[in-house]
Design a protein around this motif. Structure first.
Motif, PDB file in Angstrom:
ATOM      1  N   ALA A 275       0.829  -1.211   0.000  1.00 30.87           N
ATOM      2  CA  ALA A 275       0.000   0.000   0.000  1.00 30.87           C
ATOM      3  C   ALA A 275       0.860   1.256   0.000  1.00 30.87           C
ATOM      4  O   ALA A 275       0.505   2.252  -0.642  1.00 30.87           O
ATOM      5  CB  ALA A 275      -0.944   0.003   1.198  1.00 30.87           C
ATOM      6  N   ALA A 276       1.982   1.216   0.689  1.00 26.67           N
ATOM      7  CA  ALA A 276       2.867   2.385   0.703  1.00 26.67           C
ATOM      8  C   ALA A 276       3.360   2.695  -0.699  1.00 26.67           C
ATOM      9  O   ALA A 276       3.427   3.858  -1.105  1.00 26.67           O
ATOM     10  CB  ALA A 276       4.045   2.140   1.638  1.00 26.67           C
ATOM     11  N   TYR A 277       3.677   1.678  -1.460  1.00 25.30           N
ATOM     12  CA  TYR A 277       4.128   1.887  -2.835  1.00 25.30           C
ATOM     13  C   TYR A 277       2.977   2.296  -3.739  1.00 25.30           C
ATOM     14  O   TYR A 277       3.151   3.112  -4.652  1.00 25.30           O
ATOM     15  CB  TYR A 277       4.837   0.642  -3.362  1.00 25.30           C
ATOM     16  CG  TYR A 277       6.176   0.484  -2.697  1.00 25.30           C
ATOM     17  CD1 TYR A 277       7.278   1.181  -3.160  1.00 25.30           C
ATOM     18  CD2 TYR A 277       6.321  -0.304  -1.570  1.00 25.30           C
ATOM     19  CE1 TYR A 277       8.505   1.073  -2.533  1.00 25.30           C
ATOM     20  CE2 TYR A 277       7.542  -0.416  -0.935  1.00 25.30           C
ATOM     21  CZ  TYR A 277       8.629   0.276  -1.422  1.00 25.30           C
ATOM     22  OH  TYR A 277       9.839   0.183  -0.789  1.00 25.30           O
ATOM     23  N   ARG A 278       1.813   1.741  -3.498  1.00 26.87           N
ATOM     24  CA  ARG A 278       0.637   2.138  -4.274  1.00 26.87           C
ATOM     25  C   ARG A 278       0.367   3.628  -4.076  1.00 26.87           C
ATOM     26  O   ARG A 278       0.140   4.366  -5.045  1.00 26.87           O
ATOM     27  CB  ARG A 278      -0.585   1.317  -3.854  1.00 26.87           C
ATOM     28  CG  ARG A 278      -1.838   1.673  -4.659  1.00 26.87           C
ATOM     29  CD  ARG A 278      -3.087   1.000  -4.113  1.00 26.87           C
ATOM     30  NE  ARG A 278      -3.309   1.440  -2.749  1.00 26.87           N
ATOM     31  CZ  ARG A 278      -3.643   0.636  -1.749  1.00 26.87           C
ATOM     32  NH1 ARG A 278      -3.776  -0.649  -1.929  1.00 26.87           N
ATOM     33  NH2 ARG A 278      -3.842   1.124  -0.542  1.00 26.87           N
TER      34      ARG A 278
ATOM     35  N   GLU B 267       0.447   9.148  -6.190  1.00 25.02           N
ATOM     36  CA  GLU B 267       0.857  10.555  -6.105  1.00 25.02           C
ATOM     37  C   GLU B 267       1.652  10.952  -7.347  1.00 25.02           C
ATOM     38  O   GLU B 267       1.440  12.028  -7.906  1.00 25.02           O
ATOM     39  CB  GLU B 267       1.715  10.771  -4.851  1.00 25.02           C
ATOM     40  CG  GLU B 267       2.189  12.200  -4.691  1.00 25.02           C
ATOM     41  CD  GLU B 267       3.105  12.350  -3.480  1.00 25.02           C
ATOM     42  OE1 GLU B 267       4.107  13.059  -3.619  1.00 25.02           O
ATOM     43  OE2 GLU B 267       2.804  11.742  -2.431  1.00 25.02           O
ATOM     44  N   ARG B 268       2.530  10.093  -7.816  1.00 23.19           N
ATOM     45  CA  ARG B 268       3.306  10.380  -9.027  1.00 23.19           C
ATOM     46  C   ARG B 268       2.395  10.536 -10.241  1.00 23.19           C
ATOM     47  O   ARG B 268       2.598  11.421 -11.063  1.00 23.19           O
ATOM     48  CB  ARG B 268       4.313   9.254  -9.292  1.00 23.19           C
ATOM     49  CG  ARG B 268       5.419   9.154  -8.277  1.00 23.19           C
ATOM     50  CD  ARG B 268       6.571  10.038  -8.719  1.00 23.19           C
ATOM     51  NE  ARG B 268       7.631  10.011  -7.757  1.00 23.19           N
ATOM     52  CZ  ARG B 268       8.876   9.674  -8.036  1.00 23.19           C
ATOM     53  NH1 ARG B 268       9.216   9.341  -9.247  1.00 23.19           N
ATOM     54  NH2 ARG B 268       9.777   9.709  -7.087  1.00 23.19           N
ATOM     55  N   TYR B 269       1.405   9.653 -10.368  1.00 25.66           N
ATOM     56  CA  TYR B 269       0.479   9.752 -11.502  1.00 25.66           C
ATOM     57  C   TYR B 269      -0.350  11.029 -11.432  1.00 25.66           C
ATOM     58  O   TYR B 269      -0.634  11.649 -12.456  1.00 25.66           O
ATOM     59  CB  TYR B 269      -0.431   8.520 -11.574  1.00 25.66           C
ATOM     60  CG  TYR B 269       0.280   7.301 -12.115  1.00 25.66           C
ATOM     61  CD1 TYR B 269       0.943   7.336 -13.340  1.00 25.66           C
ATOM     62  CD2 TYR B 269       0.300   6.115 -11.397  1.00 25.66           C
ATOM     63  CE1 TYR B 269       1.603   6.219 -13.825  1.00 25.66           C
ATOM     64  CE2 TYR B 269       0.964   5.001 -11.879  1.00 25.66           C
ATOM     65  CZ  TYR B 269       1.610   5.056 -13.100  1.00 25.66           C
ATOM     66  OH  TYR B 269       2.257   3.945 -13.571  1.00 25.66           O
TER      67      TYR B 269
ATOM     68  N   LEU C 102       0.773  17.874 -14.804  1.00 26.39           N
ATOM     69  CA  LEU C 102       1.720  18.386 -15.793  1.00 26.39           C
ATOM     70  C   LEU C 102       1.150  18.277 -17.204  1.00 26.39           C
ATOM     71  O   LEU C 102       1.247  19.216 -18.002  1.00 26.39           O
ATOM     72  CB  LEU C 102       3.045  17.624 -15.700  1.00 26.39           C
ATOM     73  CG  LEU C 102       4.111  17.998 -16.740  1.00 26.39           C
ATOM     74  CD1 LEU C 102       4.506  19.466 -16.604  1.00 26.39           C
ATOM     75  CD2 LEU C 102       5.317  17.085 -16.610  1.00 26.39           C
ATOM     76  N   LEU C 103       0.526  17.164 -17.513  1.00 30.33           N
ATOM     77  CA  LEU C 103      -0.088  16.998 -18.836  1.00 30.33           C
ATOM     78  C   LEU C 103      -1.207  18.014 -19.057  1.00 30.33           C
ATOM     79  O   LEU C 103      -1.345  18.555 -20.163  1.00 30.33           O
ATOM     80  CB  LEU C 103      -0.606  15.572 -19.008  1.00 30.33           C
ATOM     81  CG  LEU C 103       0.463  14.492 -19.126  1.00 30.33           C
ATOM     82  CD1 LEU C 103      -0.178  13.103 -19.120  1.00 30.33           C
ATOM     83  CD2 LEU C 103       1.307  14.688 -20.365  1.00 30.33           C
ATOM     84  N   ASP C 104      -1.996  18.282 -18.025  1.00 28.72           N
ATOM     85  CA  ASP C 104      -3.048  19.301 -18.131  1.00 28.72           C
ATOM     86  C   ASP C 104      -2.441  20.676 -18.419  1.00 28.72           C
ATOM     87  O   ASP C 104      -2.954  21.421 -19.257  1.00 28.72           O
ATOM     88  CB  ASP C 104      -3.896  19.354 -16.852  1.00 28.72           C
ATOM     89  CG  ASP C 104      -4.791  18.135 -16.691  1.00 28.72           C
ATOM     90  OD1 ASP C 104      -5.001  17.403 -17.689  1.00 28.72           O
ATOM     91  OD2 ASP C 104      -5.269  17.905 -15.559  1.00 28.72           O
TER      92      ASP C 104
END
Length: 117
Positions: free
Chosen positions: A84-87, A92-94, A100-102
């Motif tokens: 879950a910590a990695y999820r 957050e990265r996504y 940024l894409l927006d």
């Protein structure tokens, strides 16, 4: 704790062991009952059970002549918490990538006079 996680993930790496755990999630079962759906001997299933026992994922009881196996969920909860910590990290990265894409889309639309391509 890392050693416990290593044992849990090593045990979960095998599809037969995952199938055994899925079966035990529905209730206790003997080695004979666990071996039934597999094209393998009871000793082979017993080897898988020993790996699961060493990882703390399975325990064996004693009920007269029966030795039922049961699922022990604590190691699975620990592995889930670790994952879950990695999820959360990747979520957050996504989200930052989406932002940024927006921004890039908005800047691109501004350069092209607001017309969509």
């Amino acid at each position: 704790m890392l050693t416990d996680l290593d044992a849990t993930f090593a045990a979960l790496a095998d599809p037969t062991r995952r199938a055994i755990l899925a079966r035990l999630a529905t209730g206790e079962a003997t080695v004979t009952e666990l071996a039934a759906p597999f094209a393998m001997s009871q000793p082979a299933v017993s080897k898988h059970l020993r790996v699961l026992e060493r990882a703390g994922l399975v325990s064996r009881g004693r009920d007269a002549q029966r030795r039922p196996c049961r699922l022990e969920a604590a190691p699975l909860r620990e592995a889930t918490a670790w994952l879950a910590a990695y999820r959360d990290h990747w979520a957050e990265r996504y989200q930052r990538l989406d932002a940024l894409l927006d921004e890039l889309r908005a800047a691109g639309e501004g350069q092209h006079g607001g017309t969509a391509r």
